[in-house]
Design a protein around this motif. Structure first.
Motif, mmCIF file in Angstrom:
data_model
loop_
_atom_site.group_PDB
_atom_site.id
_atom_site.type_symbol
_atom_site.label_atom_id
_atom_site.label_comp_id
_atom_site.label_asym_id
_atom_site.label_seq_id
_atom_site.Cartn_x
_atom_site.Cartn_y
_atom_site.Cartn_z
ATOM 1 N N HIS A 93 0.523 4.038 1.518
ATOM 2 C CA HIS A 93 0.700 4.702 2.803
ATOM 3 C C HIS A 93 1.754 4.035 3.699
ATOM 4 C CE1 HIS A 93 -2.263 1.634 3.951
ATOM 5 N NE2 HIS A 93 -1.812 1.764 5.166
ATOM 6 N N HIS A 110 -6.789 -3.138 2.255
ATOM 7 C CA HIS A 110 -7.843 -4.009 1.740
ATOM 8 C C HIS A 110 -7.543 -4.430 0.298
ATOM 9 C CE1 HIS A 110 -10.241 -3.421 5.284
ATOM 10 N NE2 HIS A 110 -10.155 -2.129 5.141
ATOM 11 N N THR A 111 -7.094 -3.475 -0.506
ATOM 12 C CA THR A 111 -6.735 -3.796 -1.885
ATOM 13 C C THR A 111 -5.547 -4.751 -1.915
ATOM 14 O OG1 THR A 111 -7.548 -1.646 -2.640
ATOM 15 C CG2 THR A 111 -6.050 -2.817 -4.113
ATOM 16 N N ASP A 140 -3.788 1.288 -3.220
ATOM 17 C CA ASP A 140 -4.350 2.386 -2.442
ATOM 18 C C ASP A 140 -4.665 2.060 -0.984
ATOM 19 O OD1 ASP A 140 -6.444 0.672 -2.992
ATOM 20 O OD2 ASP A 140 -7.859 2.245 -3.559
ATOM 21 N N SER A 141 -4.735 0.777 -0.623
ATOM 22 C CA SER A 141 -5.134 0.448 0.756
ATOM 23 C C SER A 141 -4.712 -0.960 1.140
ATOM 24 C CB SER A 141 -6.657 0.569 0.904
ATOM 25 O OG SER A 141 -7.294 -0.464 0.158
ATOM 26 N N PRO A 162 0.837 -1.206 0.000
ATOM 27 C CA PRO A 162 0.000 0.000 0.000
ATOM 28 C C PRO A 162 0.873 1.258 0.000
ATOM 29 C CG PRO A 162 -0.634 -1.511 1.759
ATOM 30 C CD PRO A 162 0.684 -1.968 1.231
#
Length: 194
Positions: A70, A91-92, A88-89, A68
């Motif tokens: 971040h 979860h992805t 992006d996350s 991710p």
């Protein structure tokens, strides 16, 4: 079961761990490459994550990293992979790891590793997938977790059959035998999106 073409490895990103754990990560990465099994993992170059990736690459293997944006800098992304996907996350990341993998192997790790492990176990319990999950209990590292699962079963919060959602081995070399003896997927999985 026929040998998987790709295996997702969940493991820690800490380097402050016993050499035994580092050796296990190295042996697993090398073993995957020798068997022409693609490694799918979290995309970092530090800790056990970096060791398993470097070992696979060093033995000529294919490695897919999914990280991710971040936490890209915190986990220090690995720039020498066959494929690196910045997503992006979390979860992805977890969804992509699931989609790109035929099986899952859990090495020692921390909270993130536990999060990934419990999610893939829960998805299997709910029949969202029927892929093998192998927990590598190096030097009894996962014994407290396995005890907790047994406690959940004893207290009625989980079913006895939930222990069959995964296989436990003690070292990296045993992973491949466990994967080969895993029953074929039942194809009873639900078609619901992950």
């Amino acid at each position: 079961m026929k040998a998987p073409k790709s295996v997702c490895v969940y493991c820690g990103s800490s380097s402050r761990v016993a050499d035994l754990h580092k050796d296990t990560a190295h042996a697993l990465g090398e073993g995957l490459a020798r068997r022409d099994i693609q490694l799918v993992y979290g995309g970092g170059r530090v800790g056990l994550m970096g060791i398993v990736a470097d070992a696979a690459l060093g033995a000529g293997g294919s490695v897919v990293g999914i990280i991710p944006e971040h936490i890209q800098s915190a986990e220090v992304e690995h720039t020498g992979l066959t494929e690196l996907h910045v997503v992006d996350s979390m979860h992805t990341r977890k969804r992509m790891m699931m989609e790109r993998s035929d099986a899952f192997v859990v090495l020692p790790g921390g909270l993130g590793t536990m999060d990934e492990t419990f999610e893939v176990l829960t998805w299997k319990q709910l029949r969202l997938h029927d892929k093998p999950i192998v927990i590598v209990d190096v030097d009894g590292y996962w014994r407290p977790l396995l005890g907790l699962i047994d406690h959940m079963i004893a207290q009625g919060f989980a079913q006895t059959g939930h222990r069959a959602l995964f296989t436990v081995v003690n070292e990296a070399d045993e992973v491949f035998d466990a994967l080969e003896h895993e029953p074929e997927p039942s194809l009873r999985t639900r078609t619901q999106k992950l």
